[in-house]
Enzyme design. Structure first.
Site, short mmCIF file in Angstrom:
data_model
loop_
_atom_site.label_atom_id
_atom_site.label_comp_id
_atom_site.label_asym_id
_atom_site.label_seq_id
_atom_site.Cartn_x
_atom_site.Cartn_y
_atom_site.Cartn_z
N LYS A 74 20.34 1.33 -23.56
CA LYS A 74 18.89 1.29 -23.50
C LYS A 74 18.33 0.46 -24.64
O LYS A 74 18.85 0.51 -25.77
CB LYS A 74 18.32 2.71 -23.55
CG LYS A 74 18.79 3.61 -22.41
CD LYS A 74 18.20 3.18 -21.08
CE LYS A 74 18.60 4.15 -19.98
NZ LYS A 74 17.91 3.86 -18.71
N GLU A 126 17.49 -4.70 -17.10
CA GLU A 126 16.99 -3.81 -16.04
C GLU A 126 15.56 -3.38 -16.35
O GLU A 126 15.23 -3.09 -17.50
CB GLU A 126 17.89 -2.59 -15.93
CG GLU A 126 17.45 -1.58 -14.90
CD GLU A 126 18.41 -0.40 -14.80
OE1 GLU A 126 18.00 0.65 -14.29
OE2 GLU A 126 19.58 -0.54 -15.23
N HIS A 130 20.75 3.05 -8.82
CA HIS A 130 20.40 3.90 -9.97
C HIS A 130 20.96 5.29 -9.72
O HIS A 130 20.87 5.82 -8.61
CB HIS A 130 18.88 3.97 -10.11
CG HIS A 130 18.43 5.02 -11.07
ND1 HIS A 130 17.72 6.15 -10.67
CD2 HIS A 130 18.59 5.13 -12.42
CE1 HIS A 130 17.45 6.88 -11.73
NE2 HIS A 130 17.96 6.30 -12.79
N ASP A 171 18.72 -2.11 -20.53
CA ASP A 171 17.70 -1.49 -19.69
C ASP A 171 16.49 -1.13 -20.55
O ASP A 171 16.62 -0.39 -21.53
CB ASP A 171 18.29 -0.23 -19.05
CG ASP A 171 17.34 0.48 -18.09
OD1 ASP A 171 16.20 0.01 -17.91
OD2 ASP A 171 17.74 1.51 -17.51
N ASP A 188 17.14 3.69 -5.44
CA ASP A 188 17.18 5.07 -5.93
C ASP A 188 17.09 5.98 -4.72
O ASP A 188 16.24 5.80 -3.84
CB ASP A 188 16.01 5.33 -6.88
CG ASP A 188 16.05 6.73 -7.46
OD1 ASP A 188 16.50 6.87 -8.61
OD2 ASP A 188 15.65 7.68 -6.78
N GLU A 236 14.91 1.10 -9.57
CA GLU A 236 14.87 2.53 -9.85
C GLU A 236 13.50 3.13 -9.55
O GLU A 236 13.39 4.26 -9.07
CB GLU A 236 15.25 2.77 -11.31
CG GLU A 236 15.06 4.17 -11.81
CD GLU A 236 15.40 4.30 -13.29
OE1 GLU A 236 15.06 5.35 -13.87
OE2 GLU A 236 15.99 3.36 -13.87
#
Length: 469
Positions: A219, A297, A376, A271, A349, A326
């Site tokens: 992240k 992402e 996701h 992400d 998702d 997502e």
């Protein structure tokens, strides 16, 4: 004798993952992984479980919407739904008053996902097959009839979809045999949460390597200098041949082409969870080019197709792709992402889209546009769900898993009797129990413990007890 749907139950289930930093990212800093959960009952004993994923507050609102939708099922014969699940999906979305507070997005769409997924779970249980097997055993005509097509026929008609599915018929059994033998490729996220210390990230990355993973996601988005430092730390681990005593992948192999694989064939993804405006995203990600991510992402607002396209064009000289999906709230957003050439990777998702029937429409569009689908997952229940969807894509729709990787996060699987599992190659094992349906049934004991606000865990928390997670 005709079976009838007689009742349903909903549960607001919340797990205190914010206490350990699980799920923390630049946008969502205090996630309590949660499930708006439904079980649909019939007078024959047949039932279906479904859920949609949330992160804490607001789960009760989704449960209320689920109850509004599920009330329409009472007294209906489930076989009348199963015979054409595409029409069933259209019918679920057709209540004009409920549709008004969407339409086909937000809380109502999340609720539709839970109900549609529960009906698919019931369908698979009725046929004694895991969900993926139910669908790949369908004829092309049956699969088309199970798919939601409204609003996407300008890019994919039913006739085109039928032709695509028929073209993949010949190799289905061979693909099924292969994927059940070797498993489905995966990448791991649970080593890279923003809420983790360097020591924990390092330890979890090494554990993931030892478990066979070679795709890793971290992240980013709160501090460029810190993200670059953490990225270099992860790269130093996954690019070190000494950490691969059994050998490593050739970075020039076809499955790694264009992924910025390091010398050991390891791939890093990043992400941002929607935290930036478009210019910010371009500048920030360019500043992370040194750690050579395969893709960024969710670099910006999830329904900004043109913004994603601009970011993709700007990052192309750096060799960095764009992934999203997502939080793409319906098939029309994906349609526009494909039309605008805005993404390199499609991330469906299982709960943000309104159930299996809408997911099928996106899988078909992605196959037409030649975009790999890397769903996701993580959260609670999402890994259990999406392995079915990836196997459907591989066997019946795209016919490839060479460049695809399915997200895995090692959280909360213990609450599901048909939990997902990984093999020694870092791949998902394929669900095989004929009783598991869509694999989302949750233990009654888990519901009793973590249901909000009166489950035993939350009562204890209010009483000031020290509770483990």
């Amino acid at each position: 004798m005709t079976t009838r749907i007689t009742r349903f139950e909903t549960h607001d289930i919340r797990f205190p993952t914010s206490l350990t930093g699980d799920g923390a990212d630049a946008m969502n800093t205090d996630c309590d992984y949660s499930s708006a959960y439904i079980t649909i009952y019939t007078d024959s004993g047949l039932l279906g479980h479904g859920m949609t994923f949330t992160i804490g507050r607001g789960t009760d609102i989704v449960c209320y919407a689920i109850r509004e939708l599920a009330g329409r099922l009472i007294g209906r014969d489930p076989e009348s739904f199963f015979e054409n699940m595409g029409k069933t999906w259209d019918w679920l979305c057709s209540d004009s008053q409920l549709r008004w507070i969407g339409p086909e997005k937000g809380v109502m769409h999340l609720a539709t996902a839970a109900v549609n997924n529960a009906l698919w779970d019931m369908f698979a249980r009725a046929r004694g097959k895991p969900l993926w097997k139910l669908i790949v055993d369908m004829t092309p005509e049956e699969l088309v009839n199970a798919t939601a097509f409204r609003y996407i026929t300008d890019v994919l008609t039913r006739e085109e979809a039928l032709a695509m599915l028929k073209a993949k018929e010949a190799g289905k059994r061979e693909r099924e045999a292969l994927v059940t033998k070797v498993g489905y490729p995966a990448y791991i996220t649970s080593a890279g949460w923003l809420g983790y210390s360097d020591e924990k990230v390092s330890r979890l990355t090494k554990e993931a390597l030892a478990s066979g993973f070679n795709h890793f996601k971290m992240k980013v988005g709160t501090n460029l200098k810190d993200d670059l430092r953490r990225g270099k730390m992860i790269r130093s681990i996954i690019d070190d041949p000494a950490n691969y005593p059994s050998g490593f992948k050739d970075p020039s192999s076809p499955e790694l082409a264009g992924k910025n694989a390091g010398p050991t064939g390891a791939v890093l993804m990043i992400d941002a969870n929607q935290v930036w405006d478009v210019p910010q995203a371009i500048e920030y990600v360019a500043g992370l080019a040194e750690i050579k991510p395969w893709f960024i992402e969710e670099p910006t607002a999830p329904d900004d197709a043109l913004g994603h396209a601009a970011i993709r064009r700007a990052l192309k000289p750096y060799g960095i792709g764009v992934a999203t999906g997502e939080h793409a709230h319906n098939r029309m957003v994906f349609k526009q992402l494909f039309q605008a050439e805005a993404i390199d990777v499609c991330q469906i998702d299982s709960c943000r889209l309104a159930g299996v029937s809408e997911v099928l429409s996106v899988l078909l569009m992605a196959a037409k546009f030649g975009i790999p689908v890397c769903p996701h997952a993580g959260g609670v229940g999402l890994c259990e769900y999406v392995i079915h969807l990836s196997v459907i894509d591989y066997i019946a729709i795209s016919g490839t898993m060479e460049r695809n990787v399915l997200e895995f996060a090692d959280h909360l699987h213990e609450h599901f009797p048909y939990r997902c599992t990984m093999n020694e190659r870092g791949r998902y094992n394929i669900p095989s129990n004929p009783k598991e349906g869509y694999s989302i049934e949750m233990y009654k004991e888990s519901i009793a413990e973590f249901e909000w606000p009166n489950g035993s865990y939350w009562v204890g928390a209010r009483d000031g007890k020290i509770l483990s997670t």
